[in-house]
Design a protein around this motif. Structure first.
Motif, PDB file in Angstrom:
ATOM      1  N   GLY A  51     -13.187   2.086 -11.274  1.00  0.00           N
ATOM      2  CA  GLY A  51     -11.719   1.915 -11.142  1.00  0.00           C
ATOM      3  C   GLY A  51     -11.112   1.645 -10.481  1.00  0.00           C
ATOM      4  O   GLY A  51     -10.506   0.713 -10.499  1.00  0.00           O
ATOM      5  N   LEU A  52     -11.190   1.880  -8.901  1.00  0.00           N
ATOM      6  CA  LEU A  52     -11.230   1.160  -7.592  1.00  0.00           C
ATOM      7  C   LEU A  52     -10.683   0.203  -7.421  1.00  0.00           C
ATOM      8  O   LEU A  52     -10.174  -0.914  -6.561  1.00  0.00           O
ATOM      9  N   LEU A  53     -12.090  -0.361  -8.195  1.00  0.00           N
ATOM     10  CA  LEU A  53     -12.270  -2.151  -8.214  1.00  0.00           C
ATOM     11  C   LEU A  53     -11.107  -3.034  -9.493  1.00  0.00           C
ATOM     12  O   LEU A  53     -11.776  -4.126  -9.396  1.00  0.00           O
ATOM     13  N   ARG A  54     -11.145  -2.188 -10.191  1.00  0.00           N
ATOM     14  CA  ARG A  54     -10.236  -3.258 -12.003  1.00  0.00           C
ATOM     15  C   ARG A  54      -9.052  -3.863 -11.053  1.00  0.00           C
ATOM     16  O   ARG A  54      -7.262  -3.030 -12.091  1.00  0.00           O
ATOM     17  N   HIS A  55      -9.073  -5.219 -10.516  1.00  0.00           N
ATOM     18  CA  HIS A  55      -7.500  -5.686 -10.487  1.00  0.00           C
ATOM     19  C   HIS A  55      -7.568  -6.266 -10.997  1.00  0.00           C
ATOM     20  O   HIS A  55      -8.353  -7.026 -11.229  1.00  0.00           O
ATOM     21  N   LYS A  56      -6.387  -6.965 -11.028  1.00  0.00           N
ATOM     22  CA  LYS A  56      -6.438  -8.447 -11.788  1.00  0.00           C
ATOM     23  C   LYS A  56      -7.476  -9.790 -11.214  1.00  0.00           C
ATOM     24  O   LYS A  56      -7.744 -10.728 -11.321  1.00  0.00           O
ATOM     25  N   GLU A  57      -6.805  -9.438  -9.534  1.00  0.00           N
ATOM     26  CA  GLU A  57      -7.746 -10.418  -8.092  1.00  0.00           C
ATOM     27  C   GLU A  57      -9.418 -10.301  -8.551  1.00  0.00           C
ATOM     28  O   GLU A  57     -10.546 -10.986  -8.400  1.00  0.00           O
ATOM     29  N   VAL A  58      -9.580  -9.254  -9.341  1.00  0.00           N
ATOM     30  CA  VAL A  58     -11.177  -9.221  -9.024  1.00  0.00           C
ATOM     31  C   VAL A  58     -11.985  -8.979 -10.137  1.00  0.00           C
ATOM     32  O   VAL A  58     -12.643  -9.663 -10.204  1.00  0.00           O
ATOM     33  N   ALA A  59     -11.467  -7.664 -11.251  1.00  0.00           N
ATOM     34  CA  ALA A  59     -12.001  -8.008 -12.401  1.00  0.00           C
ATOM     35  C   ALA A  59     -12.022  -9.343 -13.763  1.00  0.00           C
ATOM     36  O   ALA A  59     -11.121 -10.126 -13.790  1.00  0.00           O
ATOM     37  N   MET A 107     -16.448  -4.841 -20.365  1.00  0.00           N
ATOM     38  CA  MET A 107     -16.126  -4.058 -19.124  1.00  0.00           C
ATOM     39  C   MET A 107     -15.725  -3.152 -19.687  1.00  0.00           C
ATOM     40  O   MET A 107     -15.249  -2.341 -20.387  1.00  0.00           O
ATOM     41  N   ILE A 108     -16.977  -2.194 -18.513  1.00  0.00           N
ATOM     42  CA  ILE A 108     -17.051  -0.936 -19.086  1.00  0.00           C
ATOM     43  C   ILE A 108     -16.310  -0.396 -16.994  1.00  0.00           C
ATOM     44  O   ILE A 108     -17.267  -0.483 -16.474  1.00  0.00           O
ATOM     45  N   VAL A 109     -15.814   0.534 -17.673  1.00  0.00           N
ATOM     46  CA  VAL A 109     -14.816   0.916 -16.516  1.00  0.00           C
ATOM     47  C   VAL A 109     -15.283   2.145 -16.232  1.00  0.00           C
ATOM     48  O   VAL A 109     -15.200   3.130 -17.515  1.00  0.00           O
ATOM     49  N   THR A 110     -16.019   2.838 -14.826  1.00  0.00           N
ATOM     50  CA  THR A 110     -16.608   3.808 -14.340  1.00  0.00           C
ATOM     51  C   THR A 110     -15.528   4.576 -13.879  1.00  0.00           C
ATOM     52  O   THR A 110     -14.598   3.862 -12.400  1.00  0.00           O
ATOM     53  N   LYS A 111     -15.738   5.967 -13.074  1.00  0.00           N
ATOM     54  CA  LYS A 111     -14.761   6.760 -12.320  1.00  0.00           C
ATOM     55  C   LYS A 111     -15.216   6.326 -11.143  1.00  0.00           C
ATOM     56  O   LYS A 111     -14.548   6.663 -10.042  1.00  0.00           O
ATOM     57  N   THR A 112     -16.517   6.585 -10.645  1.00  0.00           N
ATOM     58  CA  THR A 112     -17.046   6.167  -9.055  1.00  0.00           C
ATOM     59  C   THR A 112     -17.968   5.033  -9.633  1.00  0.00           C
ATOM     60  O   THR A 112     -18.812   4.336 -10.502  1.00  0.00           O
ATOM     61  N   MET A 113     -18.352   4.590  -7.810  1.00  0.00           N
ATOM     62  CA  MET A 113     -19.580   3.903  -7.274  1.00  0.00           C
ATOM     63  C   MET A 113     -20.848   4.084  -8.230  1.00  0.00           C
ATOM     64  O   MET A 113     -21.560   3.317  -8.881  1.00  0.00           O
TER      65      MET A 113
END
Length: 193
Positions: free
Chosen positions: A66-74, A81-87
């Motif tokens: 989730g911490l990397l899921r922003h429009k510049e990256v994802a 797309m599967i979003v997880t809480k942590t690395m």
């Protein structure tokens, strides 16, 4: 191998050869119905690889914390797309989805992911092939370090041989398809006997 995790950089590096090989790998996956599971990014080597597979109508699954899921990256145009809480949860999810792992050029994250996959194999937790596409000799120094680790008694030769290395996409994937995991005993083998 129906799905393979590919670990690679979020940048393109300075030499076009790496980008071009990522595109070729993507085309190879799509042509051979191999689904990609990767970090979910649209930037760098990750984005180029995903775009190549999408262009050829192949399957691309991103697993992103989730911490990397922003429009510049994802990446927004992939199959899923599967979003997880942590690395760490991301690693577990990728592990559950794939039949093997490949590393392309990248940085700390790429090395972290590929060495975790190798460690799981060494411990007998997984029995999946782990490969490095050694484009332009990118991983030569890393391979040399593994040889030092064997020489100095920190890594068994049989465990070093778990890592499949080639500079040819076709050869690498073929070797991965034919991979046989080393036989494990009930007690974890020590490096020095």
């Amino acid at each position: 191998m129906k799905k393979v995790a590919v670990f690679c950089g979020s940048s393109l590096g300075f030499n076009e050869i790496y980008k071009n090989e990522a595109i070729k790998l993507g085309f190879h996956f799509a042509k051979n119905n191999i689904g990609l599971v990767y970090g979910g990014g649209k930037i760098g080597m990750m984005g180029v690889l995903a775009d190549a597979i999408i262009e050829k109508k192949g399957e691309v699954i991103g697993v992103i914390p989730g911490l990397l899921r922003h429009k510049e990256v994802a990446h927004t145009e992939i199959t899923e797309m599967i979003v997880t809480k942590t690395m760490s949860k991301r690693k577990i999810k990728i592990s559950k989805l794939v039949d093997g792992y490949i590393a392309l050029p990248g940085g700390f994250g790429t090395l972290d992911e590929i060495f975790e996959a190798l460690t799981l194999g060494q411990l007998g937790i997984e029995q999946k092939p782990v490969g490095i596409l050694n484009t332009n000799g990118f991983f030569n120094h890393l391979i040399k370090q593994l040889e030092v680790m064997v020489t100095e008694g920190y890594l068994k030769q049989s465990n070093k041989e778990m890592l499949i290395i080639s500079d040819s996409i076709e050869e690498l994937v073929s070797k991965m398809f034919n991979y046989q995991a080393p036989k494990m005993t009930k007690v974890i083998n020590k490096v020095v006997k």
